[in-house]
Structures are given as C-alpha cells and as structure tokens.
Design an enzyme around this catalytic site. Structure first.
Site, PDB file in Angstrom:
ATOM      1  N   SER A 242       0.942  -1.261   0.052  1.00 41.12           N
ATOM      2  CA  SER A 242       0.182   0.112   0.353  1.00 41.12           C
ATOM      3  C   SER A 242       0.819   1.386  -0.201  1.00 41.12           C
ATOM      4  CB  SER A 242      -0.516   0.299   1.157  1.00 41.12           C
ATOM      5  OG  SER A 242       0.276   0.091   2.001  1.00 41.12           O
ATOM      6  N   LYS A 243       0.805   2.038  -0.172  1.00 44.29           N
ATOM      7  CA  LYS A 243       0.826   3.669   0.322  1.00 44.29           C
ATOM      8  C   LYS A 243       1.712   3.560   1.011  1.00 44.29           C
ATOM      9  CE  LYS A 243      -2.475   5.665  -2.086  1.00 44.29           C
ATOM     10  NZ  LYS A 243      -3.688   6.961  -2.129  1.00 44.29           N
ATOM     11  N   ARG A 244       1.406   3.317   1.935  1.00 46.75           N
ATOM     12  CA  ARG A 244       2.614   3.343   3.258  1.00 46.75           C
ATOM     13  C   ARG A 244       3.819   2.541   3.037  1.00 46.75           C
ATOM     14  NH1 ARG A 244       3.114  -0.891   7.099  1.00 46.75           N
ATOM     15  NH2 ARG A 244       0.937  -1.695   5.905  1.00 46.75           N
ATOM     16  N   HIS A 245       3.591   1.870   2.284  1.00 49.94           N
ATOM     17  CA  HIS A 245       5.271   1.195   1.658  1.00 49.94           C
ATOM     18  C   HIS A 245       5.579   2.375   0.850  1.00 49.94           C
ATOM     19  CE1 HIS A 245       3.001  -2.144   2.837  1.00 49.94           C
ATOM     20  NE2 HIS A 245       4.174  -2.167   3.394  1.00 49.94           N
ATOM     21  N   GLY A 246       6.016   3.794   0.338  1.00 50.89           N
ATOM     22  CA  GLY A 246       6.516   4.672   0.466  1.00 50.89           C
ATOM     23  C   GLY A 246       6.429   4.620  -2.062  1.00 50.89           C
TER      24      GLY A 246
END
Ligand code: GLU
Length: 475
Positions: A242-246
């Site tokens: 997800s976006k959280r992974h950069g």
C-alpha cells in the site's frame, strides 16, 4: 487462434505497482504467443473516475514501454452496446426486471440473518415475487441475470489450477442498475467478447467474479476465455502493498531514478520465475514468459533488490538508453549538458557508481558547469601547501600535452609528476581530483580529465593553486 490479452484498469488513481505487474504479465503473454494486447479503460463508475487518472495510467504504460495494439477503449463510450445485450438477455428470459426496493431487500436480509440463514437474494422469495407482480412497467427497477440454479461452474485457472463453484452459491447478479447503467461483471464480459480476448490475466481480487462471468458468457453465447489470476504483492514487511510502503505509483519510480527496464525486470520476478535467473533482457522476458510459471503465492516487495537491478541496468544498458531516461532528471535538477562532453561518454564513466538516475544526475554536474568553490572537506584535506608543487608541475604537463587522451594524461601527466617529484600517486591524484571535479569522489581522474576537456582542466588547476596560495597567505 490469435492470442489476445488485455489490461483493463479502472481510472480511480495512478498506475500502481500491482497494476503494472498485471499489465506486464498480460503484455508478455501476448508477445510470447505472437498475439495482441488491448488496453481498455473501465470507466463506468463515473463518480470515482477522473481524467487525471486516465492520463496517469497512459503515462505509466508508455513509460514502462507496454505498448498496446488496440485501444485505449473506454467503457463509458459503449453503453449502447451493453444495453443492447441486456435487452437481448431480457428478451430471451435469461435476465429479468426486479422491482424490489432497497428497503424490502434490507428487510429480507435481516429476516434471513435472524433465522441464521445465509443472506442472499432469492427471486422466489414470496415478498420479492409479490413486489414484482404488483409492479407496473416503467417503475424503477434493476435488471438481474438469471443465474443457473443447478450444477456448477468449472474453470481451469492457468495459475491456480481447477476451480469449481456450485451455482447455488451465486445469486442473480444485477446487470443493470436502476439508473440504467450496466454493472462491472456484465460489461467486462461483453467487452472481452467483443474485443476477442482469449486470455484474461488479472489480479486475484477478481477470482470470485469469474464463475459469475462465465455464466454470463454462456448466456450470451460467447466463447469463454482462459483465465489466469495473479496473487497479491506484499510490502517488505509482509503486509499488503500500500501507499505506506513508499513508492507505489509507477511514475514515482521514474521520479526516484529507476529505469523502466529495471522496473520491468524487477516486476517480472515478483511472482514469476525461470530457474534462479534474475536478469532478463526484454527479448528473454518475451521468449521465456509463460503463465504456468507464475507463482500461486503472494510475493514480497524487496527495495534492495530493485536498487541492485537498477544499478545493473544503468551499468550495462546502452548509454543512449540511459541518456534518454536521464534527460528528465537533468531537467528536474536544472542541468544543461550543452557545454561539455557527450552525455553517453559521461554515463559510461560514472554510471556504474550510481544506483539511481537521480544520483547519476547529481554526480555529473562538474562535467558541464564550472564551480566557484571546492567542497570544503575535500579542499581542506587535499588542497594544502604540499600539493602546490605537484599541481604546478601537473599544470605545466597538461599545457604541454599534445594528444588529449586518457592514456596520455595518465602517462604524461600523473605518472610523470610522480616520477619527477618522487612522490606516490595519491599525492597528485587526490589534489588533481579535487581541483578538476571540485570534490573528493569521482571515477578515475585521468578519464575524468579527458572528458572535462583541456581548457577547463587548466582553468580549474589554476583555481586550485590560487586557493592554496590564499590559504597559505592567511595561515
Ligand atoms: N477494472 C478492473 C480493475 O481495475 C479489472 C477488471 C478485469 O481485469 O477484469 O480492477
């Protein structure tokens, strides 16, 4: 039969890594089979779609080099065709109008839950039957597909193997909403049929839709394509990507300095393998790709490996290819390469030291622009009084040098200074490096000097000598 595959993104956001991998697999399979690849934009959800997202998807596909043979088709332009097919199913009694209100359906669901039954739509439910009998033509209604009641749907997924779902698990799907718009599971079937798609390669999140879609193909009298559902991609930490992974948007990888070929090589290995081979040229990818070598299990993202691959591609690709993609970064970093050596020669020399094109663009400024100051730490260490003699002699030798080649610079300048002054290589190499590049890190200084050019080298050594003189005067 010509193989035809497609990538069918919904334009609700940019092209993300998962979508890009699906697109790549679909594209590779078509190429491997000598077939065709279609791009279709699934923009039926007018509220969640945007033109920016369409543009971002097209930009991402182009940047990755996943060219399509047909399309982009837009579902929003095909409503007449979908309605024609809904009407056909209605006329054949393979679909029916249902007038049951949302309130009534909610009430029935609550009853089912209270009775510990599986909540589902049942056209034979007495309340639904009553609602439909009482309704008059023209009242708001949905159209539902009459899903077969008996038997089961079986298909041979190219990745997951044989899948069988009993028809009594599926209720009568809405294929046209009250507002007249057709629904995803219906339009996707009409499109894949009309576009002659032979193989549907898509994400595992659609696997539950497949048996429903197969029933619709059959009702329409359309040939059923072959399906391949790809497993998910997880982040470095094992959670769903997800976006959280950069960086998850493909264009963000461009911005961070990755080459599309490196990203494609990375993506193909994220769930597909050929022995333990890691590096695949585009020709090899096409030649070796097959659906049955795609992994059934989820794959985890590995940023370090992507770095390693990118370095490999910067180092080994045709410098002209690297130059083409470096251009964006040069503009982004405001660096013009008009005044200086051919960019391809600089890439050949500096590229292997860089993991990204951002680093590469950062490290080559001194080839094209003069600087007014030396990097403080490097100057403090290497532009000292002891360097004055070696640099003065180097300057004289540079000025006298006839053919300006790396070999001559090495022999006629650096080695000659070492011999005449009886000093080690470092005593001239480092001061010279700082003098000509402004800093303490660069590829081999003779090769760097050749590319920087004689006039600039002369001026920069003079600047370094002036720096030393001033430093001594202030000491
Ligand atoms: N439009 C769907 C999505 O973006 C894909 C549908 C399909 O591949 O069948 O998830």
């Amino acid at each position: 039969m010509t193989v035809k595959t497609r990538f069918a993104p919904s334009p609700t956001g940019y092209l993300h890594v998962g979508g890009a991998r699906t697109a790549l697999y679909s594209w590779l399979f078509a190429k491997n089979q000598g077939g065709e690849f279609v791009l279709r934009i699934e923009d039926t959800d007018l509220e969640r779609n945007s033109q920016e997202a369409v543009d971002a998807i097209l930009e991402g596909m182009k940047w990755l080099g996943l060219e399509w043979n047909e399309g982009p088709y837009f579902q929003s332009k095909r409503f007449d065709r979908y309605n024609e097919q809904v009407d056909k199913l209605l006329a054949e009694d393979k679909a029916y109008k249902c007038y049951a209100s949302k309130e009534l359906l909610d009430e029935i669901r609550e009853e089912q839950e209270a009775n510990k039954e599986m909540p589902r739509y049942d056209s034979n439910h007495p309340k639904i039957k009553a609602a439909n009998e009482a309704a008059k033509d023209g009242e708001p209604c949905v159209v539902r597909f009459r899903n077969p009641k008996e038997g089961s749907v079986v298909f041979d997924d190219q990745i997951r193997g044989r899948i069988e779902i009993s028809n009594d698990q599926m209720d009568d799907l809405i294929i046209r909403r009250t507002d007249g718009s057709p629904t995803y599971n219906f339009v996707v079937v009409v499109d894949d049929w009309d576009m002659g798609i032979t193989h549907v390669v898509r994400g595992e999140d659609h696997i539950n839709n497949t048996p429903r879609q197969i029933n619709i193909y059959e009702a329409l009298g359309a040939p059923v394509p072959t399906f391949a559902h790809c497993a998910m991609i997880l982040g470095d930490d094992g959670a769903k990507l997800s976006k959280r992974h950069g960086a998850v948007s493909v264009m963000q990888y461009r911005d961070e300095g990755y080459l599309p070929n490196a990203l494609n090589n990375y993506l193909i290995r994220l769930g597909w393998s050929h022995g333990d081979q890691e590096i695949f040229s585009q020709e090899e990818m096409i030649k070796l790709f097959s659906l049955d070598a795609i992994s059934k299990s989820a794959s985890a993202f590995n940023t370090e490996k992507l770095h390693w691959l990118n370095n490999h591609y910067i180092k080994t690709s045709d410098p002209a290819y690297v130059a083409e993609h470096l251009q964006w970064h040069l503009e982004n970093q405001n660096l013009s390469t008009e005044n200086g050596p051919a960019i391809t020669s600089v890439i050949t020399l500096v590229g292997e030291r860089c993991n990204t094109l951002v680093e590469l663009a950062e490290q080559i400024r001194y080839f094209y622009e003069d600087f007014s100051e030396f990097e403080a730490g490097a100057a403090k260490k290497h532009l000292r009084g002891v360097a004055k003699g070696p640099l003065e002699l180097a300057l004289a030798k540079v000025e006298a040098l006839e053919a300006w080649t790396t070999a001559n610079i090495k022999e006629g300048v650096i080695s000659a200074v070492c011999e005449e002054l009886e000093i080690g290589m470092g005593k001239i190499g480092m001061p010279l490096r700082v003098a000509v590049t402004g800093g303490g890190q660069s590829p081999s200084v003779d090769a760097v000097m050749e590319l920087i050019g004689k006039d600039r080298v002369v001026a920069r050594i003079k600047m370094a000598l002036a720096f030393i003189a001033e430093r001594e005067a202030n000491a």
